[in-house]
Design a protein around this motif. Sequence first.
Motif, PDB file in Angstrom:
ATOM      1  N   UNK A  97      -2.335   4.080  11.161  1.00  0.00           N
ATOM      2  CA  UNK A  97      -3.757   3.754  11.352  1.00  0.00           C
ATOM      3  C   UNK A  97      -4.636   4.759  10.603  1.00  0.00           C
ATOM      4  N   UNK A 142      -3.182   4.855   6.334  1.00  0.00           N
ATOM      5  CA  UNK A 142      -3.234   3.589   5.597  1.00  0.00           C
ATOM      6  C   UNK A 142      -4.427   2.737   6.013  1.00  0.00           C
ATOM      7  N   UNK A 143      -5.107   3.107   7.104  1.00  0.00           N
ATOM      8  CA  UNK A 143      -6.270   2.362   7.609  1.00  0.00           C
ATOM      9  C   UNK A 143      -5.893   0.937   7.982  1.00  0.00           C
ATOM     10  N   UNK A 144      -4.692   0.792   8.510  1.00  0.00           N
ATOM     11  CA  UNK A 144      -4.199  -0.515   8.916  1.00  0.00           C
ATOM     12  C   UNK A 144      -3.961  -0.541  10.409  1.00  0.00           C
ATOM     13  N   UNK A 201       0.832  -1.207   0.000  1.00  0.00           N
ATOM     14  CA  UNK A 201       0.000   0.000   0.000  1.00  0.00           C
ATOM     15  C   UNK A 201       0.866   1.256   0.000  1.00  0.00           C
TER      16      UNK A 201
END
Lengths: 336, 336
Positions: free
Chosen positions: A279, A282-284, A33
């Motif tokens: 977080x 990258x929304x991870x 990503x």
Amino acid sequence: MTAQAFDDRPPHFDELLEARERIHPYAVLTPVLQSDELDRLAGCRLLFKCENLQRGGAFKFRGACNAVMSLQAEEAVRGVLTQSSGNHGAAVALACRLRDIPAIVVLPHSAPQIKLDAIRRHGAEVVACGVSQAARDAATASELERRRAAYVHPFNDRRVIAGQATATLELLDHGDAIGARPTVLVAPVSGGGLLSGTALAAHGIDPAIRVIGAEPEGAADAHASLESGERVTGQVADTLCDGLRAELGPLTFEILRAHAERILLASDTETVAAMRLIWETLKLVVEPSAAVALAAILRNTELFAGHTVGVILSGGNLDLDWLPWQVDPIATAVDA
Amino acid sequence: MTAQAFDDRPPHFDELLEARERIHPYAVLTPVLQSDELDRLAGCRLLFKCENLQRGGAFKFRGACNAVMSLQAEEAVRGVLTQSSGNHGAAVALACRLRDIPAIVVLPHSAPQIKLDAIRRHGAEVVACGVSQAARDAATASELERRRAAYVHPFNDRRVIAGQATATLELLDHGDAIGARPTVLVAPVSGGGLLSGTALAAHGIDPAIRVIGAEPEGAADAHASLESGERVTGQVADTLCDGLRAELGPLTFEILRAHAERILLASDTETVAAMRLIWETLKLVVEPSAAVALAAILRNTELFAGHTVGVILSGGNLDLDWLPWQVDPIATAVDA
């Protein structure tokens, strides 16, 4: 730890390619990503290899799977024993379940509950031990003697290193596919299995790729070892990065001395900020030990300016009731 | 909203394929993830299409990008105006920045700060309005009249629906590639743009694919509309799913009446539990509005038993200082 013949040479590049074939039916080809916002902050192009999305939530499954699946039938029959600060134990447990052989994990009693649960969920037996490396080694040696199981060290093992290397093989392939092969790679360093594999994979493909480690200031033995040219041991780790408290082994030290450009440091405060950035952008879900790589890059942007930088996001296992930006990270880093 | 000729027919399947080509240079081909643990819990095989990893952190970029990029030059020159509860506004802002035209977003003053920041970061102008649909419509009409910009409705727009459909085209392709094409698809429903696109894409490929919506109990207008056969409007939404408070439009209602099997409901408590499960097992940051789909599946497992179920994880934009499992979700759902 002498229960089996131990091959202490670095794995050859061919063995990394074999590892890739061997784990292919079991491991996730994790995505890579990017984030324009993080690229702007870092001043370089960042490609994140998402090993938090690997089976078991960490890169550790690659090495464990390669080691477990490469055992001869007569080695495997009494099961596999390992010691682990958490993710490697769960990875060995999962790999053994997939091969239908017993797994025994020697684990410090300070390990996070989520990692303990993950190990037990895969059907492994857990043997609790003290937190120091010496206590772990003693418990491991005693259990090995008693059970005569096969031993898979969490990092100082050529089969494990070859497995960890497969993340970088995939990352470089992805870079080639999008016309942006990384010229620098950054990975966290604890015992050094991931960074060793990263380096061997990179330099097997192109010796000009720069390989850089990232380590917490409170567990900087790899940094000290490469600076001094001698393996530094016996330091007391003081960091909330619970996956980065181990020390280099003889094999990983040898590989990193030959292949790693340097080890960069980050404070826990910088790591927590980087973790939150990952977080948010990258929304991870990544654990602190994974975020140390971005923290080190953001602290040393001059080393990366204009480069395409591959970053291994090593794992995402943490307790969601305990998020480090909601507490004082220094006050909670009590475990060593 | 009469500032341009409005084509109120559903998009044809060819237009979905064109949308896919049109947005390809800009949008992320998001990964599809799986979890053995979630499959065990649900009693079916779940394929999660990770639109939280889309540009802007939500599927909304697909529709906005298709609409903005398909404007004729003379339509685009005075910019694009939209109304949005958040993610669509940021998506239009980003698409307009990529095309280098102005964006104006009419936004209820209750929108989360993270979504407001995202819109402004992309250089759009924000016009604040009241929270009710009537207040949003009035502000939108007034601004459109004044600026003569092109209007891109967040869901009741065939170009937007065609864009949202591309997530499902990709998901079904992925299913074919791994030999597991979904036989059921589940997506959240608010205004219905995503679910309409999901349905048109699915039924353009195979009319036998079941298409199911998921909606919060506290904003169940789509459920009521499909049950009664008439579009239900004017209800007051009471849910912490801030992306699911809109009502179906005439176009999306027509499409869903023809293509959706049913709308399943989930309570906010169930949705928060599902959200936490996704964070823990898939290691993905998803917002409550995205988790409602898994919550609805877990509440109705008998409808999915033995199926391969495609789930659209619609977005991951939320305030990390405010995690719903740390507060009472009922007490905080005060905004309507």
